[in-house]
Design a protein around this motif. Structure first.
Motif, PDB file in Angstrom:
ATOM      1  N   UNK A 187       0.762  -1.141   0.035  1.00  0.00           N
ATOM      2  CA  UNK A 187      -0.032  -0.044   0.112  1.00  0.00           C
ATOM      3  C   UNK A 187       0.779   1.312   0.123  1.00  0.00           C
ATOM      4  N   UNK A 188       0.388   2.637  -0.106  1.00  0.00           N
ATOM      5  CA  UNK A 188       1.043   3.561  -0.163  1.00  0.00           C
ATOM      6  C   UNK A 188       1.897   3.837   1.015  1.00  0.00           C
ATOM      7  N   UNK A 189       3.293   4.178   0.755  1.00  0.00           N
ATOM      8  CA  UNK A 189       4.210   4.237   1.967  1.00  0.00           C
ATOM      9  C   UNK A 189       4.905   5.877   1.823  1.00  0.00           C
ATOM     10  N   UNK A 190       4.763   6.319   3.063  1.00  0.00           N
ATOM     11  CA  UNK A 190       5.120   7.713   3.273  1.00  0.00           C
ATOM     12  C   UNK A 190       6.604   7.783   2.821  1.00  0.00           C
ATOM     13  N   UNK A 191       6.846   8.915   2.347  1.00  0.00           N
ATOM     14  CA  UNK A 191       8.431   9.016   1.707  1.00  0.00           C
ATOM     15  C   UNK A 191       8.895  10.448   2.041  1.00  0.00           C
ATOM     16  N   UNK A 241       0.416   2.817  -6.741  1.00  0.00           N
ATOM     17  CA  UNK A 241      -0.018   2.103  -7.782  1.00  0.00           C
ATOM     18  C   UNK A 241      -0.916   2.794  -8.989  1.00  0.00           C
ATOM     19  N   UNK A 242      -2.050   2.539  -9.043  1.00  0.00           N
ATOM     20  CA  UNK A 242      -2.887   3.391 -10.241  1.00  0.00           C
ATOM     21  C   UNK A 242      -3.335   4.754  -9.533  1.00  0.00           C
ATOM     22  N   UNK A 243      -3.361   4.923  -8.416  1.00  0.00           N
ATOM     23  CA  UNK A 243      -3.722   6.170  -7.781  1.00  0.00           C
ATOM     24  C   UNK A 243      -4.050   5.864  -6.455  1.00  0.00           C
ATOM     25  N   UNK A 244      -4.314   7.006  -5.685  1.00  0.00           N
ATOM     26  CA  UNK A 244      -4.927   6.799  -4.285  1.00  0.00           C
ATOM     27  C   UNK A 244      -6.116   7.112  -4.094  1.00  0.00           C
ATOM     28  N   UNK A 245      -6.834   6.602  -3.027  1.00  0.00           N
ATOM     29  CA  UNK A 245      -8.344   6.796  -2.563  1.00  0.00           C
ATOM     30  C   UNK A 245      -8.760   6.632  -1.409  1.00  0.00           C
ATOM     31  N   UNK A 288      -8.314   4.133  12.369  1.00  0.00           N
ATOM     32  CA  UNK A 288      -9.317   3.925  11.690  1.00  0.00           C
ATOM     33  C   UNK A 288      -9.117   4.592  10.169  1.00  0.00           C
ATOM     34  N   UNK A 289      -7.772   4.696   9.878  1.00  0.00           N
ATOM     35  CA  UNK A 289      -7.384   5.367   8.597  1.00  0.00           C
ATOM     36  C   UNK A 289      -8.065   4.327   7.444  1.00  0.00           C
ATOM     37  N   UNK A 290      -8.272   5.276   6.376  1.00  0.00           N
ATOM     38  CA  UNK A 290      -8.684   4.844   4.975  1.00  0.00           C
ATOM     39  C   UNK A 290      -8.128   5.143   3.766  1.00  0.00           C
ATOM     40  N   UNK A 291      -6.694   5.394   4.048  1.00  0.00           N
ATOM     41  CA  UNK A 291      -5.884   5.778   2.910  1.00  0.00           C
ATOM     42  C   UNK A 291      -5.550   4.477   2.144  1.00  0.00           C
ATOM     43  N   UNK A 292      -5.923   4.135   1.024  1.00  0.00           N
ATOM     44  CA  UNK A 292      -5.434   2.877   0.000  1.00  0.00           C
ATOM     45  C   UNK A 292      -4.800   3.435  -1.274  1.00  0.00           C
ATOM     46  N   UNK A 293      -4.557   2.469  -1.973  1.00  0.00           N
ATOM     47  CA  UNK A 293      -4.152   2.715  -3.547  1.00  0.00           C
ATOM     48  C   UNK A 293      -5.178   2.026  -4.283  1.00  0.00           C
TER      49      UNK A 293
END
Length: 493
Positions: A388-392, A409-413, A466-471
């Protein structure tokens, strides 16, 4: 009656003489139905009478060794071969052993604590609850080219030469219930993807710490373990009844490495999958160095840079209403830091835990995410999105913070959106407040009306966030913090 007794004596004498000459024996791992590692030189080993000549015949060729006069432990190395089988291996000394239904494929070592030990459906009524849809999974588990060997729990003061265990079991509805669930779903994913036989050696024990799975050599740079390891190695009392071992023998540094990992060497492996950390949560800061040391230790003993894939701890315990410190978050951070090592991969499970159960039942998704990591790290599938998205990185502009990510990936959601959740910001006073967050392409912008000059951001920094950040590939963002402020486990050994 005399003749019957005489016949019985003769028969028993013959069996005794036969046993006396039957000196060649093999380790528990080397047996019928086993999977041997493809495309690598293959060590096979065993024991025989000192000086005894031993031959191993496989695929029309014979490999020879002589048992040393000192230990009687012999070893041959077969050349690398492609996947295939079933084959037969014949081992001869004074006696003959024949191994049948042997496959060549990919062999994985699966280790850790209870979430790795967790079975598809435990037959013990006091054991773990079944995985979700366990009965359907069992009924559909006809995969004869997936094989499992489950190592029996064992502790030891010194590295041992052999293990006991289940023997190699062919995956079927009759056997799969007792397999490690995470390992089974991982193996099934790989078989379905690559159609290569998969063997899994499961060596796990619930409630155990990482230092118990590390060798004495691997712990030599940890002064906090030095005295305990030295004392442990020189003990002579029965390890199972030694009351001087706090928490039990399985909790002692090196004990499980000695009894359950050392005897597996030099079995050729594709790599390791690891699910552990719960028992080290209170010493999460220490885990930042202990876990990489364990990985390096196993690689040193196997003599190769084994791929090492691991599961980041799932969400657990009640959700907190306000941002707060969390030792579970600190342990997850320590796990993620191990990705700095080469040939490592991590399955993030922050979204599939259970607030009321430290053993979540959705092991299917854990296995799938580990398999994604394997496809990327081991099988070289550069196109697969395995994380999944990784902070940089971050930049600030007034009260707003812009966060940059890799593995988008193809984008965040925002899963279940439209609003993003799980972000908190703090100023120089180190006090965190919930933040509003919005997507900005492959970045996220966060801010809080309570923090005019933010200096730090945290995401999913909690026991049960409760985070909901995904690719868009459906993988959750890896929990993170941008600060390096001392945590609640700082200094704990």
């Amino acid at each position: 009656m005399f003749r019957n007794k005489l016949a019985a004596i003769v028969c028993l004498t013959g069996l005794a003489l036969s046993a006396a000459h039957a000196t060649v024996r093999l380790p528990a791992l080397v047996s019928s139905h086993m999977v041997l590692q493809r495309n690598q030189p293959l060590p096979l080993w065993g024991w025989a009478a000192p000086g005894e000549a031993v031959s191993v015949s496989f695929l029309g060729k014979t490999y020879r060794a002589t048992a040393p006069d000192t230990t009687g432990r012999w070893q041959v190395t077969l050349p690398a071969m492609p996947a295939g089988g079933p084959y037969t291996i014949t081992v001869k000394g004074q006696n003959t052993l024949e191994l049948t239904d042997v496959l060549l494929g990919d062999v994985w070592l699966a280790s850790g604590q209870s979430n790795m030990q967790f079975k598809v459906k435990d037959s013990n009524p006091n054991g773990y609850q079944p995985v979700q849809q366990a009965d359907q999974e069992i009924a559909a588990a006809t995969w004869p080219r997936i094989r499992f060997f489950t190592v029996s729990p064992a502790v030891a003061y010194q590295p041992q030469a052999d293990v006991s265990g289940s023997g190699w079991q062919v995956c079927s509805p009759a056997t799969v219930a007792q397999f490690s669930a995470v390992s089974y779903f991982f193996a099934r994913n790989l078989w379905q993807r690559y159609q290569v036989p998969v063997g899994v050696v499961v060596s796990s024990w619930g409630g155990t710490p990482a230092e118990a799975w590390t060798s004495a050599e691997g712990l030599r740079h940890f002064p906090e373990f030095e005295a305990r390891v030295a004392d442990f190695m020189h003990k002579t009392a029965d390890i199972h009844t030694d009351s001087s071992l706090p928490g039990g023998p399985q909790m002692q540094p090196t004990a499980l490495y000695n009894g359950m990992i050392a005897p597996l060497q030099p079995l050729a492996l594709t790599g390791v999958i690891w699910y552990q950390g719960e028992s080290n949560v209170e010493r999460a800061e220490q885990y930042r160095t202990l876990f990489p040391a364990l990985i390096a230790d196993w690689r040193q003993h196997w003599g190769t840079e084994l791929p090492f894939l691991f599961v980041q701890l799932a969400n657990w315990r009640p959700t907190q209403p306000q941002p707060s410190e969390s030792d579970w978050a600190e342990l997850r951070e320590a796990q993620a830091l191990a990705l700095r090592l080469p040939r490592t991969g991590m399955a993030t499970t922050i979204d599939i835990g259970d607030a009321a159960d430290i053993h979540p039942h959705n092991k299917q998704e854990v296995g799938r995410r580990l398999a994604l990591a394997a496809r990327h790290v081991v099988y070289g599938d550069a196109k697969v999105v395995s994380s999944g998205p990784t902070y940089v990185g971050m930049t600030t502009a007034g009260p707003a913070v812009r966060l940059k990510f890799a593995h988008t990936g193809a984008g965040l959601l925002a899963k279940g959106g439209p609003a993003l959740q799980g972000f908190a910001v703090a100023g120089a006073d180190h006090i965190f407040y919930w933040a509003t967050a919005r997507l900005a392409g492959t970045e996220v912008v966060v801010q809080s009306s309570q923090v005019a000059a933010p200096v730090a951001v945290r995401y999913d920094w909690a026991d049960n966030p409760t985070g909901n950040l995904y690719n868009t590939e459906g993988l959750p963002a890896v929990p993170f913090r941008t600060d390096t402020w001392p945590g609640i486990t700082s200094g704990k050994k």
